[in-house]
Design a protein around this motif. Structure first.
Motif, PDB file in Angstrom:
ATOM      1  N   VAL A 134     -51.355  38.633 -25.673  1.00  0.00           N
ATOM      2  CA  VAL A 134     -50.559  38.092 -26.488  1.00  0.00           C
ATOM      3  C   VAL A 134     -51.365  37.660 -27.980  1.00  0.00           C
ATOM      4  O   VAL A 134     -52.600  37.313 -27.940  1.00  0.00           O
ATOM      5  CB  VAL A 134     -49.828  36.712 -26.052  1.00  0.00           C
ATOM      6  N   ARG A 135     -50.658  37.601 -29.237  1.00  0.00           N
ATOM      7  CA  ARG A 135     -51.107  37.091 -30.246  1.00  0.00           C
ATOM      8  C   ARG A 135     -50.205  35.735 -30.634  1.00  0.00           C
ATOM      9  O   ARG A 135     -49.076  35.665 -30.759  1.00  0.00           O
ATOM     10  CB  ARG A 135     -50.780  38.138 -31.396  1.00  0.00           C
ATOM     11  N   ARG A 191     -50.096  30.270 -37.945  1.00  0.00           N
ATOM     12  CA  ARG A 191     -50.811  30.440 -39.235  1.00  0.00           C
ATOM     13  C   ARG A 191     -52.188  31.193 -39.097  1.00  0.00           C
ATOM     14  O   ARG A 191     -52.356  32.150 -39.921  1.00  0.00           O
ATOM     15  CB  ARG A 191     -51.449  29.144 -39.700  1.00  0.00           C
ATOM     16  N   ARG A 192     -52.950  31.011 -38.242  1.00  0.00           N
ATOM     17  CA  ARG A 192     -54.007  31.656 -37.784  1.00  0.00           C
ATOM     18  C   ARG A 192     -53.972  32.421 -36.335  1.00  0.00           C
ATOM     19  O   ARG A 192     -54.523  31.796 -35.563  1.00  0.00           O
ATOM     20  CB  ARG A 192     -55.420  30.719 -38.062  1.00  0.00           C
ATOM     21  N   PRO A 193     -53.318  33.441 -36.356  1.00  0.00           N
ATOM     22  CA  PRO A 193     -53.073  33.788 -35.001  1.00  0.00           C
ATOM     23  C   PRO A 193     -54.220  34.355 -33.964  1.00  0.00           C
ATOM     24  O   PRO A 193     -55.304  34.820 -34.870  1.00  0.00           O
ATOM     25  CB  PRO A 193     -52.281  35.075 -35.081  1.00  0.00           C
ATOM     26  N   VAL A 194     -54.115  33.903 -32.794  1.00  0.00           N
ATOM     27  CA  VAL A 194     -55.540  34.214 -32.011  1.00  0.00           C
ATOM     28  C   VAL A 194     -54.870  35.260 -31.068  1.00  0.00           C
ATOM     29  O   VAL A 194     -53.930  35.137 -30.314  1.00  0.00           O
ATOM     30  CB  VAL A 194     -55.859  33.097 -31.439  1.00  0.00           C
ATOM     31  N   ASP A 195     -55.849  36.344 -30.634  1.00  0.00           N
ATOM     32  CA  ASP A 195     -55.619  37.303 -29.682  1.00  0.00           C
ATOM     33  C   ASP A 195     -55.843  36.703 -28.292  1.00  0.00           C
ATOM     34  O   ASP A 195     -57.174  36.357 -28.088  1.00  0.00           O
ATOM     35  CB  ASP A 195     -56.369  38.530 -29.914  1.00  0.00           C
ATOM     36  N   LEU A 196     -55.001  36.567 -27.442  1.00  0.00           N
ATOM     37  CA  LEU A 196     -55.527  35.964 -26.146  1.00  0.00           C
ATOM     38  C   LEU A 196     -54.976  36.889 -25.030  1.00  0.00           C
ATOM     39  O   LEU A 196     -54.078  37.813 -24.980  1.00  0.00           O
ATOM     40  CB  LEU A 196     -54.755  34.608 -25.720  1.00  0.00           C
ATOM     41  N   VAL A 197     -55.716  36.845 -23.876  1.00  0.00           N
ATOM     42  CA  VAL A 197     -55.425  37.443 -22.619  1.00  0.00           C
ATOM     43  C   VAL A 197     -55.111  36.501 -21.613  1.00  0.00           C
ATOM     44  O   VAL A 197     -56.035  35.707 -21.471  1.00  0.00           O
ATOM     45  CB  VAL A 197     -56.672  38.431 -21.944  1.00  0.00           C
TER      46      VAL A 197
END
Length: 202
Positions: free
Chosen positions: A156-157, A161-167
């Motif tokens: 997911v993103r 404001r500052r999107p973070v890519d996560l698993v």
């Protein structure tokens, strides 16, 4: 698809009693001609369904007949925790499965408790969404639910404001005041601003 409809027709007749061809056809969104063919198929399979002619007539099962074909599918079993909450079930992509599960449960109940359950179903409505609010939902929710049912990781993103890519490893979904939240374990580096236990897409 037809076999599922035949079973549903059988359970409707068992739980509701006599129904006209027009009502049954409308229930399953088929033509009256198709409905008559379905009734013929049930009769050919040994189901004791008969027709009463004239005003107030319709199709019904012989007195005392009850089906035992009430096995629940995995999806239908998931919906049992949402009993009485058709809105959230539909948001998770389980609306039809929930309706099928409730019909099977009603068909499996003895006549007295079954009638009481149908009265409660008709008279009680549960709405978890607050006044002047719209319920959460969308394609993202069905994707999250699918990952949860299948025990699959989700990429997911997250963040407006500052999107973070996560698993994420989904652990559960929570419905709170009409808003859905995902409870998940974050795999790898989540970063100091990323939540480690809950996610609500922006």
């Amino acid at each position: 698809m037809r076999s599922s409809r035949l079973l549903s027709i059988l359970m409707l007749l068992q739980t509701r009693g006599r129904m006209t061809a027009e009502k049954l056809a409308a229930e399953f969104e088929v033509s009256v001609r198709t409905l008559y063919r379905d009734i013929d198929a049930l009769s050919a399979a040994g189901v004791p369904v008969y027709a009463d002619r004239g005003p107030g007539g319709g199709f019904a099962l012989m007195d005392g007949y009850r089906t035992r074909l009430t096995g629940l599918t995995d999806q239908e079993a998931h919906t049992l925790v949402l009993a009485g909450l058709p809105g959230p079930a539909a948001q998770l992509g389980l609306g039809q499965a929930m309706a099928d599960a409730q019909l099977k449960v009603l068909a499996a109940l003895p006549e007295g408790p079954g009638a009481a359950a149908m009265r409660a179903q008709a008279r009680i409505h549960l709405d978890p969404v607050g006044w002047f609010r719209q319920a959460d939902g969308g394609d993202w929710l069905t994707v999250l639910a699918d990952g949860l049912w299948r025990d699959r990781r989700l990429a997911v993103r997250y963040g407006p404001r500052r999107p973070v890519d996560l698993v994420l490893e989904p652990l559960g979904l929570v419905l709170k005041a009409g808003a859905w939240y995902l409870i998940a374990r974050c795999k790898g580096s989540c970063g100091p601003t990323a939540p480690r236990r809950s996610l609500r897409p922006s």
